[in-house]
Design a protein around this motif. Structure first.
Motif, PDB file in Angstrom:
ATOM      1  N   VAL A 168       0.799  -1.102   0.066  1.00 16.72           N
ATOM      2  CA  VAL A 168       0.064   0.041  -0.018  1.00 16.72           C
ATOM      3  C   VAL A 168       0.913   1.210  -0.107  1.00 16.72           C
ATOM      4  CG1 VAL A 168      -1.783   1.353   1.316  1.00 16.72           C
ATOM      5  CG2 VAL A 168      -2.030  -1.187   1.106  1.00 16.72           C
ATOM      6  N   PHE A 169       2.064   1.251   0.795  1.00 19.93           N
ATOM      7  CA  PHE A 169       2.924   2.429   1.012  1.00 19.93           C
ATOM      8  C   PHE A 169       3.488   2.833  -0.492  1.00 19.93           C
ATOM      9  CE2 PHE A 169       6.685   4.229   2.864  1.00 19.93           C
ATOM     10  CZ  PHE A 169       6.368   5.394   3.166  1.00 19.93           C
ATOM     11  N   VAL A 170       3.812   1.570  -1.151  1.00 20.02           N
ATOM     12  CA  VAL A 170       4.571   1.534  -2.691  1.00 20.02           C
ATOM     13  C   VAL A 170       3.515   2.226  -3.656  1.00 20.02           C
ATOM     14  CG1 VAL A 170       5.443   0.306  -4.409  1.00 20.02           C
ATOM     15  CG2 VAL A 170       6.244   0.073  -2.141  1.00 20.02           C
ATOM     16  N   LEU A 171       2.244   1.815  -3.531  1.00 23.64           N
ATOM     17  CA  LEU A 171       1.265   2.232  -4.451  1.00 23.64           C
ATOM     18  C   LEU A 171       0.611   3.565  -4.294  1.00 23.64           C
ATOM     19  CD1 LEU A 171      -1.204  -0.960  -4.455  1.00 23.64           C
ATOM     20  CD2 LEU A 171       0.441  -0.527  -6.089  1.00 23.64           C
ATOM     21  N   LEU A 172       0.883   4.078  -3.049  1.00 20.84           N
ATOM     22  CA  LEU A 172       0.663   5.630  -2.921  1.00 20.84           C
ATOM     23  C   LEU A 172       1.785   6.487  -3.412  1.00 20.84           C
ATOM     24  CD1 LEU A 172      -1.144   5.595   0.884  1.00 20.84           C
ATOM     25  CD2 LEU A 172      -2.406   5.973  -1.469  1.00 20.84           C
ATOM     26  N   CYS A 173       2.864   5.712  -3.426  1.00 17.06           N
ATOM     27  CA  CYS A 173       4.173   6.686  -3.808  1.00 17.06           C
ATOM     28  C   CYS A 173       4.013   6.868  -5.249  1.00 17.06           C
ATOM     29  CB  CYS A 173       5.388   6.211  -3.185  1.00 17.06           C
ATOM     30  SG  CYS A 173       5.721   6.435  -1.475  1.00 17.06           S
ATOM     31  N   LEU A 174       3.493   5.642  -5.965  1.00 20.21           N
ATOM     32  CA  LEU A 174       3.679   5.702  -7.513  1.00 20.21           C
ATOM     33  C   LEU A 174       3.089   6.962  -8.168  1.00 20.21           C
ATOM     34  CD1 LEU A 174       3.315   1.976  -8.435  1.00 20.21           C
ATOM     35  CD2 LEU A 174       5.129   3.282  -8.951  1.00 20.21           C
ATOM     36  N   PRO A 175       2.098   7.281  -7.858  1.00 18.11           N
ATOM     37  CA  PRO A 175       1.400   8.590  -8.540  1.00 18.11           C
ATOM     38  C   PRO A 175       2.323   9.968  -8.286  1.00 18.11           C
ATOM     39  CG  PRO A 175      -0.174   7.934  -6.791  1.00 18.11           C
ATOM     40  CD  PRO A 175       0.924   6.809  -6.899  1.00 18.11           C
ATOM     41  N   VAL A 176       2.815  10.018  -6.939  1.00 19.49           N
ATOM     42  CA  VAL A 176       3.432  11.052  -6.574  1.00 19.49           C
ATOM     43  C   VAL A 176       4.865  11.077  -7.367  1.00 19.49           C
ATOM     44  CG1 VAL A 176       4.773  12.094  -4.713  1.00 19.49           C
ATOM     45  CG2 VAL A 176       2.648  11.069  -4.137  1.00 19.49           C
ATOM     46  N   PHE A 177       5.496  10.208  -7.337  1.00 19.91           N
ATOM     47  CA  PHE A 177       6.805   9.741  -8.450  1.00 19.91           C
ATOM     48  C   PHE A 177       6.450  10.257  -9.679  1.00 19.91           C
ATOM     49  CE2 PHE A 177       8.835   7.037  -5.020  1.00 19.91           C
ATOM     50  CZ  PHE A 177       8.927   7.844  -4.033  1.00 19.91           C
ATOM     51  N   VAL A 187      -2.704   4.857  10.570  1.00 23.19           N
ATOM     52  CA  VAL A 187      -3.604   5.619   9.512  1.00 23.19           C
ATOM     53  C   VAL A 187      -3.247   7.006   9.201  1.00 23.19           C
ATOM     54  CG1 VAL A 187      -5.810   6.866   9.494  1.00 23.19           C
ATOM     55  CG2 VAL A 187      -5.521   4.425  10.694  1.00 23.19           C
ATOM     56  N   VAL A 188      -2.499   7.823  10.271  1.00 21.79           N
ATOM     57  CA  VAL A 188      -1.971   9.119   9.713  1.00 21.79           C
ATOM     58  C   VAL A 188      -0.801   8.835   8.793  1.00 21.79           C
ATOM     59  CG1 VAL A 188      -0.513  10.861  10.910  1.00 21.79           C
ATOM     60  CG2 VAL A 188      -2.398   9.815  12.169  1.00 21.79           C
ATOM     61  N   LYS A 189      -0.092   7.965   8.751  1.00 22.35           N
ATOM     62  CA  LYS A 189       1.310   7.769   7.798  1.00 22.35           C
ATOM     63  C   LYS A 189       0.485   7.532   6.410  1.00 22.35           C
ATOM     64  CE  LYS A 189       3.771   3.788   6.252  1.00 22.35           C
ATOM     65  NZ  LYS A 189       4.505   2.353   6.341  1.00 22.35           N
ATOM     66  N   TYR A 190      -0.557   6.537   6.079  1.00 19.16           N
ATOM     67  CA  TYR A 190      -1.068   6.631   4.974  1.00 19.16           C
ATOM     68  C   TYR A 190      -1.723   7.727   4.586  1.00 19.16           C
ATOM     69  CZ  TYR A 190       0.482   1.680   5.484  1.00 19.16           C
ATOM     70  OH  TYR A 190       1.117   0.457   5.530  1.00 19.16           O
ATOM     71  N   ALA A 191      -2.564   8.331   5.401  1.00 18.18           N
ATOM     72  CA  ALA A 191      -3.317   9.556   5.010  1.00 18.18           C
ATOM     73  C   ALA A 191      -2.345  10.696   4.642  1.00 18.18           C
ATOM     74  CB  ALA A 191      -4.168  10.090   6.235  1.00 18.18           C
ATOM     75  N   THR A 192      -1.172  10.792   5.225  1.00 14.66           N
ATOM     76  CA  THR A 192      -0.315  11.732   4.794  1.00 14.66           C
ATOM     77  C   THR A 192       0.015  11.681   3.388  1.00 14.66           C
ATOM     78  OG1 THR A 192       0.508  12.061   7.237  1.00 14.66           O
ATOM     79  CG2 THR A 192       1.956  13.023   5.405  1.00 14.66           C
ATOM     80  N   LEU A 193       0.309  10.173   3.123  1.00 13.87           N
ATOM     81  CA  LEU A 193       1.189  10.058   1.887  1.00 13.87           C
ATOM     82  C   LEU A 193      -0.145  10.130   0.947  1.00 13.87           C
ATOM     83  CD1 LEU A 193       3.605   9.145   0.513  1.00 13.87           C
ATOM     84  CD2 LEU A 193       2.880   6.755   0.953  1.00 13.87           C
ATOM     85  N   ALA A 194      -1.404   9.655   1.210  1.00 13.07           N
ATOM     86  CA  ALA A 194      -2.505   9.940   0.144  1.00 13.07           C
ATOM     87  C   ALA A 194      -2.846  11.205  -0.013  1.00 13.07           C
ATOM     88  CB  ALA A 194      -3.921   9.132   0.855  1.00 13.07           C
TER      89      ALA A 194
END
Length: 261
Positions: free
Chosen positions: A147-156, A216-223
């Motif tokens: 999930v962490f990687v998938l949220l980073c992909l659109p940013v990158f 939740v905060v970690k993934y919400a920040t990346l989202a």
């Protein structure tokens, strides 16, 4: 599907150029170097952690929990770094074909979007292959890391393609066939702060989760970062399309190596 005929045409052209480029196929193997590095034995590994105060070790273990998936993210970032020369000199494939782009009735932002889609697609395919091989060899990817990687992909992808558009228009470089994956020295220099930003964003998300002691905060920040990047893409690429219309003659002269009368 789901896109215009004009965008389909640009994507097809870019994919055909990419598929017949030998250097790009070689780059597809380069991310596997990270797997080889991880397989190499480390003499210092056995002594790691000795002499660390218990309190510091506890904090380190806690941060490691909230930064789960960071190594996989850095592997994906390495893929984008390898493809930076593709993204930042995106007109080098065209050569004489740049004349066809200038004469075509396609909107200039459509040309940029088509090139961006292909670059992002290649990066995603290379990244997924890297993660698949990593999982087969080490088996250390969890759902949280994925999930962490998938949220980073659109940013990158957004940061790299938008920066690549800007650099491609300002610092185009004429290249011979088979030498596509190169860019100017100025473009490479200006990429350094971009890579620093791309490293910083997932680290900030992990730190936010650690400070709040909440996944939740970690993934919400990346989202939030991912949503902001996607929202930023449309107006920026429209502006870049207008700039391309102003600079296309200069780009044509650079990539074709001749000045129009």
């Amino acid at each position: 599907p789901f896109v215009s005929i004009e965008l389909n045409a640009v994507i097809e052209k870019e994919l055909r150029y990419a598929m017949r480029n030998a250097q790009l196929r070689v780059l597809g193997v380069m991310p596997l170097v990270l797997i080889a590095v991880r397989l190499m034995p480390s003499r210092w590994q056995g002594g790691r952690g000795r002499g660390v105060p218990p309190g510091l070790a506890e904090h380190a273990n806690s941060f490691a929990f909230y930064s789960e998936g960071m190594m996989a993210v850095f592997g994906v970032l390495y893929v984008f770094m390898l493809l930076s020369s593709l993204a930042c000199n995106s007109f080098a494939f065209d050569d004489g074909g740049m004349r066809a782009l200038i004469l075509s009735p396609v909107e200039r932002r459509t040309i940029l979007i088509g090139k961006n889609v292909v670059i992002a697609l290649i990066a995603v395919v290379f990244a997924l292959l890297l993660l698949l091989v990593n999982q087969l060899v080490f088996g250390d990817l969890t759902i949280r890391a994925i999930v962490f990687v998938l949220l980073c992909l659109p940013v990158f992808a957004v940061l790299m393609t938008l920066a690549g558009n800007w650099l491609s228009m300002r610092f185009p470089k004429r290249l011979k066939f088979g030498k596509r994956l190169n860019m100017t020295g100025m473009a490479g220099l200006l990429l350094l702060p971009l890579f620093a930003l791309m490293v910083l964003l997932p680290v900030v998300a992990a730190a936010a989760g650690y400070l709040a002691q909440s996944l939740v905060v970690k993934y919400a920040t990346l989202a939030l970062f991912a949503g902001a990047a996607v929202a930023l893409y449309r107006p920026v690429v429209a502006s870049q399309g207008r700039e391309l219309a102003r600079r296309e003659q200069e780009i044509l002269e650079t990539v074709s190596g001749q000045t129009e009368a």
